[in-house]
Design an enzyme around this catalytic site. Structure first.
Site, PDB file in Angstrom:
ATOM      1  N   HIS A 219       0.796  -1.042   0.002  1.00 48.88           N
ATOM      2  CA  HIS A 219      -0.165  -0.086  -0.034  1.00 48.88           C
ATOM      3  C   HIS A 219       0.766   1.291  -0.030  1.00 48.88           C
ATOM      4  CE1 HIS A 219      -3.573   1.984  -0.450  1.00 48.88           C
ATOM      5  NE2 HIS A 219      -3.507   2.705   0.625  1.00 48.88           N
ATOM      6  N   TYR A 223       1.350   5.280  -2.165  1.00 53.79           N
ATOM      7  CA  TYR A 223       1.503   6.733  -1.823  1.00 53.79           C
ATOM      8  C   TYR A 223       2.748   7.021  -2.197  1.00 53.79           C
ATOM      9  CZ  TYR A 223      -2.542   6.145   1.216  1.00 53.79           C
ATOM     10  OH  TYR A 223      -3.736   5.948   1.396  1.00 53.79           O
ATOM     11  N   HIS A 370     -10.300   0.877 -10.282  1.00 51.63           N
ATOM     12  CA  HIS A 370     -10.126   1.863  -8.900  1.00 51.63           C
ATOM     13  C   HIS A 370      -8.607   2.025  -9.190  1.00 51.63           C
ATOM     14  CE1 HIS A 370      -9.032   3.820  -5.376  1.00 51.63           C
ATOM     15  NE2 HIS A 370      -8.121   2.814  -5.034  1.00 51.63           N
ATOM     16  N   PHE A 371      -7.628   1.060  -9.468  1.00 52.70           N
ATOM     17  CA  PHE A 371      -6.205   1.471  -9.524  1.00 52.70           C
ATOM     18  C   PHE A 371      -6.038   2.123 -10.963  1.00 52.70           C
ATOM     19  CE2 PHE A 371      -5.641  -3.289  -9.813  1.00 52.70           C
ATOM     20  CZ  PHE A 371      -5.077  -3.575 -10.828  1.00 52.70           C
ATOM     21  N   HIS A 372      -6.945   1.921 -11.816  1.00 50.57           N
ATOM     22  CA  HIS A 372      -6.507   2.668 -13.129  1.00 50.57           C
ATOM     23  C   HIS A 372      -6.911   4.152 -13.177  1.00 50.57           C
ATOM     24  CE1 HIS A 372      -5.821  -1.801 -14.911  1.00 50.57           C
ATOM     25  NE2 HIS A 372      -4.982  -0.710 -15.766  1.00 50.57           N
ATOM     26  N   ARG A 433     -11.326 -10.239 -10.967  1.00 53.89           N
ATOM     27  CA  ARG A 433     -10.245  -9.772 -11.492  1.00 53.89           C
ATOM     28  C   ARG A 433      -9.096 -10.717 -11.902  1.00 53.89           C
ATOM     29  NH1 ARG A 433      -6.596  -6.825  -6.738  1.00 53.89           N
ATOM     30  NH2 ARG A 433      -5.059  -6.383  -8.407  1.00 53.89           N
ATOM     31  N   ARG A 434      -8.152 -10.546 -12.726  1.00 46.51           N
ATOM     32  CA  ARG A 434      -6.868 -11.327 -12.842  1.00 46.51           C
ATOM     33  C   ARG A 434      -7.426 -12.614 -13.500  1.00 46.51           C
ATOM     34  NH1 ARG A 434      -3.094 -10.733  -7.572  1.00 46.51           N
ATOM     35  NH2 ARG A 434      -1.975  -9.221  -8.417  1.00 46.51           N
TER      36      ARG A 434
END
Lengths: 543, 153
Positions: A219, A223, A370-372, A433-434
């Site tokens: 995580h 950041y 989300h992470f895209h 996912r994946r």
């Protein structure tokens, strides 16, 4: 004080990082594009280069290689330019070559099909040792960057006693101190668990311990990307609209808060795992939300800086502020369009980190969406847009095809908005996912997902085109006419900004607080794990 | 600090506190906590260890069941279970090989299955129909073939 000659020696080091990042982005984009088509069932990957090999390469290249090389280049540039002096570049180049060698080793293992373990490399999937050793070298290279930054900070403190550290150096130092504390987790995972096990020195591996160590790093990695983007939002972006840094102390406090709050939060990635008591997950949930504070501080400072700049030009109100921005400058549109995507990234993140709502979306396409709109939105778009400002200033050449560059940023924004929306939606409907083929032999539940996967493929195709355009401009700029008049500078602090108190400049003390908080957050679950009779798992190659 | 800035940060912190109180209260009163079962098992002897030596559905009460399901490459054993509508099923799962996902569509049953550990989650199936049980964590070349069904009749 410093000769042009010194700067001319330093530029190639920064450029080496930026172009390495660009190459990783290009290769990662090819795999991303094929994946998007594959999930839409418009393409089937051949067995000699299967979906999961490609997915591993895409994840490692985009999430780790592209971002890390870019941020290292940026932090090196910020430190060197803000502390001008005659210095040795030995550490800088050593870091680059360690990182590049490590990347090459890991890439060889992945592309040859010997490390299809995805970028999280969860044991007991067992990859070729070159994958683990290469990735570890990449991380150790970044530690040398921290040493290089700290060497320059120490020189500055000796020669400028009583002065505050330059704002950009303060930010770069916080970023790499946070990164060092966080990467200790993955380094321990590699050196004490995965590398000896992959070499056959230990028969089994403690799976839960490797997962906790991975997410201790995983995580804060997020950041690290965000702090790289914030370094640009605070210090570079205002230059494009004639603005200033809203407040020196607020900027420092933001980076210091990210330094202490980034690490003790990893268990929110492990909400649905056995072996970790619910109480520890709740502790990490609360700590995760602490990051809301530096986030809203940043939102305030960025918009305040926009508005103050607009007011100086006589433009008022929301639309006046929007109109005041130069929407035809790709170095501005990249970061600003990224900020718009980040609003959705932040909102989705609140869902993911919330203890109870996470089970609805955990390991579904929602997470990929989300992470895209986080690393693939604000972070990548900021880096790409800023490259249009950095590369000409580092090469001393005009930007090639600025209109293509501008179109590239808008195309990325549209492509990402389409792809991410489709992914979030498919995730809410349960699409995992994946997973290569999500048709599950025509099962009815699965048939609902396919239209969204096709929409995602259209968005992904736009993104692929956009990255090709970026690569064309980045490499085209190596061959344009010389223009040495462009300078690298950093945004000035607004004249109303209050004087910065000294405690905001003592980064070491905050770093110590970060370590203590990380220990408090992880001592409990790790202690429990060590006191249970845990069975090791032998490794397997299941691909 | 600016007055507007103080208001903005105060607003942010207040939202944060309210949000944490809501999910905290939901956790305490509705037992809305993530699956966090703590129980170990020898991954090399799953098929010989009770109760996974007899995987499947076990009735524990008038409307309650325990389901023991092994997640392995690249299938669930048993591949399908059938239950009456309104039944509460507590799932237990473990893996003899690598990490798997255990996710039932349209439910909040979503957990990770880790070799060496037993995972558990519970759900009341009110709606009739076929629910897809699928592996949502990458486990190898055949990951996308790994699925089963829960029939609610």
């Amino acid at each position: 004080m410093t000769s042009d000659l010194q700067v001319k020696r330093e530029n190639p080091l920064v450029l080496a990082h930026l172009y390495f990042a660009t190459l990783a982005l290009m290769l990662g984009a090819v795999f991303g594009f094929l994946q998007a088509l594959s999930r839409a069932r418009w393409l089937s990957m051949p067995t000699w280069f299967d979906y999961y090999r490609m997915l591993t390469a895409h994840g490692v290249l985009m999430a780790i290689v592209f971002t890390t090389f870019f941020i290292v280049g940026l932090a090196t540039l910020f430190t060197y330019r803000a502390i001008p002096r005659q210095r040795s570049l030995a550490l800088g180049w050593l870091a680059f070559w360690l990182m590049a060698t490590g990347t090459a080793a890991a890439a060889a293992a992945i592309l040859s099909g010997n490390a299809s373990v995805l970028y999280t490399f969860y044991a007991p999937l067992k990859a070729h040792p070159a994958f683990y050793i290469g990735t570890t070298l990449l991380v150790i290279g970044t530690w040398i960057v921290l040493i290089d930054i700290l060497t320059n900070v120490a020189w500055f403190r000796r020669n400028h006693s009583g002065e505050r550290l330059p704002l950009v150096v303060h930010g770069a130092t916080c970023t790499f101190m946070m990164w060092f504390i966080a990467t200790l987790g993955v380094a321990i995972e590699m050196l004490f668990f995965l590398i000896p096990w992959s070499l056959g020195w230990t028969p089994t591996v403690n799976v839960m311990m490797t997962r906790i160590l991975f997410w201790y790093f995983g995580h804060p990695l997020v950041y690290f990307w965000i702090m790289g983007a914030y370094l640009i939002w605070y210090n570079i972006v205002p230059l494009h609209y004639g603005g200033r840094v809203f407040s020196d102390s607020l900027t420092r406090l933001t980076f210091l808060l990210l330094l202490i709050l980034s690490t003790p939060v990893g268990l929110h990635h492990e909400f649905v795992e056995p072996g970790i008591a619910a109480g520890w997950k709740w502790l990490h949930t609360m700590l995760t939300y602490g990051v809301v504070i530096p986030s809203i501080m940043t939102a305030f400072a960025i918009f305040a800086s926009f508005e103050l700049a607009a007011q100086r030009r006589g433009l008022r109100g929301f639309w006046g502020t929007v109109r005041s921005l130069p929407w035809d400058n790709p170095a501005l549109t990249g970061p600003v369009l990224g900020m718009i995507l980040f609003i959705f990234g932040g909102l989705g993140g609140i869902v993911n980190a919330s203890y109870s709502m996470d089970v609805i979306v955990h390991n579904t396409m929602w997470i990929v969406g989300h992470f895209h709109v986080t690393v693939g939105g604000p972070v990548a778009l900021t880096f790409v847009g800023t490259s249009y400002w950095l590369i000409p200033r580092l090469t001393g050449r005009r930007l090639w095809a600025p209109k293509l560059a501008l179109a590239q940023t808008y195309m990325w924004f549209v492509g990402m908005a389409v792809m991410s929306t489709a992914m979030h939606w498919a995730g809410l409907l349960g699409s995992p996912r994946r997973t290569d083929d999500v048709s599950y032999f025509g099962t009815q539940a699965a048939s609902l997902w396919m239209p969204h996967m096709q929409a995602a493929a259209i968005g992904g195709s736009l993104l692929f085109l956009s990255i090709l355009m970026f690569a064309a401009v980045a490499f085209g700029t190596l061959f344009t006419e010389r223009d040495e008049s462009q300078v690298i500078e950093f945004a000035q602090v607004d004249e109303h900004a209050a004087t910065t108190p000294a405690y905001l400049d003592r980064i070491g003390g905050w770093g110590l607080a970060a370590v203590i908080l990380a220990i408090l957050a992880y001592a409990g679950p790790i202690h429990e794990l060590l006191h249970l009779h845990v069975y090791g798992a032998p490794g397997l190659r299941t691909w | 600090m600016h007055r507007a800035e103080k208001i903005w940060i105060g607003f942010g912190v207040a939202t944060l506190v309210i949000f944490l109180i809501i999910i905290g209260a939901a956790a305490l009163s509705e037992n809305m906590i993530p699956p966090s079962h703590v129980q170990t098992i020898d991954p090399t002897r799953v098929a010989q260890t009770s109760p996974f030596d007899h995987p499947g559905l076990h009735r524990t009460g008038p409307k309650t069941y325990d389901a023991y399901i092994i997640a392995h490459i690249f299938a669930f054993t048993p591949v399908s279970i059938t239950i009456p509508a309104g039944a509460q099923v507590t799932f237990y799962s473990t893996s003899p090989d690598v990490v798997h996902g255990f996710f039932i569509t349209d439910t909040a049953v979503n957990m990770l299955v880790v070799p060496g550990w037993v995972s558990s989650a519970s759900h009341v199936f009110r709606k009739r129909g076929t629910y897809l049980l699928l592996c949502n964590e990458y486990c190898g070349a055949g990951h996308h073939y790994m699925y089963g069904t829960v029939e609610v009749k």
